[in-house]
Design a protein around this motif. Sequence first.
Motif, PDB file in Angstrom:
ATOM      1  N   VAL A   1       0.987  -1.242  -0.070  1.00 12.20           N
ATOM      2  CA  VAL A   1      -0.050   0.107  -0.036  1.00 12.20           C
ATOM      3  C   VAL A   1       0.809   1.181   0.016  1.00 12.20           C
ATOM      4  CG1 VAL A   1      -1.649   1.361   1.184  1.00 12.20           C
ATOM      5  CG2 VAL A   1      -1.989  -1.302   1.080  1.00 12.20           C
ATOM      6  N   ASN A   2       1.922   1.299   0.758  1.00 19.65           N
ATOM      7  CA  ASN A   2       2.612   2.331   1.067  1.00 19.65           C
ATOM      8  C   ASN A   2       3.857   2.595  -0.323  1.00 19.65           C
ATOM      9  OD1 ASN A   2       5.274   1.322   1.728  1.00 19.65           O
ATOM     10  ND2 ASN A   2       4.817   1.630   3.742  1.00 19.65           N
ATOM     11  N   SER A   3       3.698   1.455  -1.254  1.00 21.77           N
ATOM     12  CA  SER A   3       4.740   1.644  -2.287  1.00 21.77           C
ATOM     13  C   SER A   3       4.336   2.762  -3.180  1.00 21.77           C
ATOM     14  CB  SER A   3       4.833   0.379  -2.979  1.00 21.77           C
ATOM     15  OG  SER A   3       3.706   0.321  -3.671  1.00 21.77           O
TER      16      SER A   3
ATOM     17  N   ARG B   1      12.035   4.268  -1.958  1.00 20.70           N
ATOM     18  CA  ARG B   1      11.517   4.231  -3.363  1.00 20.70           C
ATOM     19  C   ARG B   1      12.425   4.974  -4.436  1.00 20.70           C
ATOM     20  NH1 ARG B   1       8.228   6.288   0.215  1.00 20.70           N
ATOM     21  NH2 ARG B   1       6.410   5.153   0.779  1.00 20.70           N
ATOM     22  N   GLY B   2      12.250   4.005  -5.976  1.00 21.58           N
ATOM     23  CA  GLY B   2      13.248   4.655  -6.815  1.00 21.58           C
ATOM     24  C   GLY B   2      13.291   3.666  -7.988  1.00 21.58           C
TER      25      GLY B   2
ATOM     26  N   GLU C   1      15.405   0.680 -14.922  1.00 22.48           N
ATOM     27  CA  GLU C   1      14.849   1.742 -14.892  1.00 22.48           C
ATOM     28  C   GLU C   1      13.247   1.348 -14.289  1.00 22.48           C
ATOM     29  OE1 GLU C   1      15.509   5.132 -15.275  1.00 22.48           O
ATOM     30  OE2 GLU C   1      17.330   4.216 -15.512  1.00 22.48           O
ATOM     31  N   ARG C   2      13.486   0.182 -13.775  1.00 19.61           N
ATOM     32  CA  ARG C   2      12.027  -0.339 -13.348  1.00 19.61           C
ATOM     33  C   ARG C   2      12.032   0.217 -11.718  1.00 19.61           C
ATOM     34  NH1 ARG C   2       8.635  -5.167 -13.904  1.00 19.61           N
ATOM     35  NH2 ARG C   2       9.855  -5.707 -15.721  1.00 19.61           N
ATOM     36  N   GLN C   3      10.631   0.767 -11.404  1.00 18.48           N
ATOM     37  CA  GLN C   3      10.405   1.306 -10.462  1.00 18.48           C
ATOM     38  C   GLN C   3      10.375   0.164  -9.137  1.00 18.48           C
ATOM     39  OE1 GLN C   3      10.127   4.661  -9.331  1.00 18.48           O
ATOM     40  NE2 GLN C   3      11.156   4.734 -11.510  1.00 18.48           N
ATOM     41  N   ILE C   4      10.866   0.440  -7.878  1.00 18.77           N
ATOM     42  CA  ILE C   4      11.127  -0.441  -6.916  1.00 18.77           C
ATOM     43  C   ILE C   4      10.727   0.205  -5.546  1.00 18.77           C
ATOM     44  CG2 ILE C   4      12.748  -1.946  -5.508  1.00 18.77           C
ATOM     45  CD1 ILE C   4      13.681  -3.173  -8.028  1.00 18.77           C
ATOM     46  N   SER C   5      10.051  -0.342  -4.469  1.00 17.33           N
ATOM     47  CA  SER C   5      10.032   0.093  -3.339  1.00 17.33           C
ATOM     48  C   SER C   5      10.478  -0.974  -2.344  1.00 17.33           C
ATOM     49  CB  SER C   5       8.558   0.467  -3.069  1.00 17.33           C
ATOM     50  OG  SER C   5       8.446   0.767  -1.623  1.00 17.33           O
ATOM     51  N   VAL C   6      11.323  -0.491  -1.287  1.00 22.69           N
ATOM     52  CA  VAL C   6      11.843  -1.465  -0.348  1.00 22.69           C
ATOM     53  C   VAL C   6      11.333  -0.811   0.894  1.00 22.69           C
ATOM     54  CG1 VAL C   6      13.903  -2.657   0.708  1.00 22.69           C
ATOM     55  CG2 VAL C   6      13.691  -2.168  -1.646  1.00 22.69           C
ATOM     56  N   SER C   7      10.854  -1.726   1.682  1.00 24.49           N
ATOM     57  CA  SER C   7      10.272  -1.422   3.083  1.00 24.49           C
ATOM     58  C   SER C   7      11.019  -2.293   4.026  1.00 24.49           C
ATOM     59  CB  SER C   7       8.594  -1.456   3.191  1.00 24.49           C
ATOM     60  OG  SER C   7       7.942  -0.571   2.502  1.00 24.49           O
ATOM     61  N   ARG C   8      11.564  -1.772   4.989  1.00 26.36           N
ATOM     62  CA  ARG C   8      12.070  -2.548   6.131  1.00 26.36           C
ATOM     63  C   ARG C   8      11.717  -2.288   7.645  1.00 26.36           C
ATOM     64  NH1 ARG C   8      16.386  -0.763   8.805  1.00 26.36           N
ATOM     65  NH2 ARG C   8      17.069   1.247   8.490  1.00 26.36           N
TER      66      ARG C   8
END
Length: 224
Positions: A121-123, A197-198, A179-186
């Motif tokens: 959800v927060n990505s 994110r980026g 260039e693929r968009q990624i979000s990492v939550s830890r």
Amino acid sequence: MTGKLYLVPTPIGNLKDMTLRAVEVLNEVDLILAEDTRNSGKLLKHFKIGTQMHSHHMHNEHKTVEGIVKRIQNGENIALISDAGTPAISDPGFLLTRACVEAGIEVDCLPGATAFVPALVNSGFPNDKFVFEGFLPVKKGRQTRLELLAEETRTIIFYESPHKLLKTLAQFVKYFGAERQISVSRELTKLHEETVRGTAEEVLNHFENKPPKGEIVIVVAGKK
């Protein structure tokens, strides 16, 4: 009368996320099956739950399922918890749940904490359709899986350990594109919670300069 199996989520970090119903069920059942009784013992002590615990984890679940099913058939109510989050989501629980369903035993899964939902959800990525991959294969089949997922148009969710994150992100750059968009939550819900994110390359560079710690969820935007 046959008993019931309860699947009870436990907090992934913040103890305030424990639900009132979860506490009630764990107090009322005849037995709690825990992935790690030492870890879960701290949780039960915090909420003043005195129910007996038995160990139930990936190394013994194949041997213990039949006995647990018989106990429930004989009238016991049993709850299953994992170290954190919802049982059977990348944790033990599937085998016992399937066995209970096949035996006609009622299974009640309580709603509650699981790490991939807040990470998704927060990505900021579309979440009307998504794919939960959990942990990628360590060796055999990993490349094949990545090549297949490179064409996936839905948002993709992975779990990863901190010491394998850099390798995984580097493979995402290779197979999904820089260039693929990624979000990492830890460390979700914990004191040092962070979401980065980026692009795949930007996120990889971030963690190369800042070694990751804690539990990690990776969310990858689908191919456009």
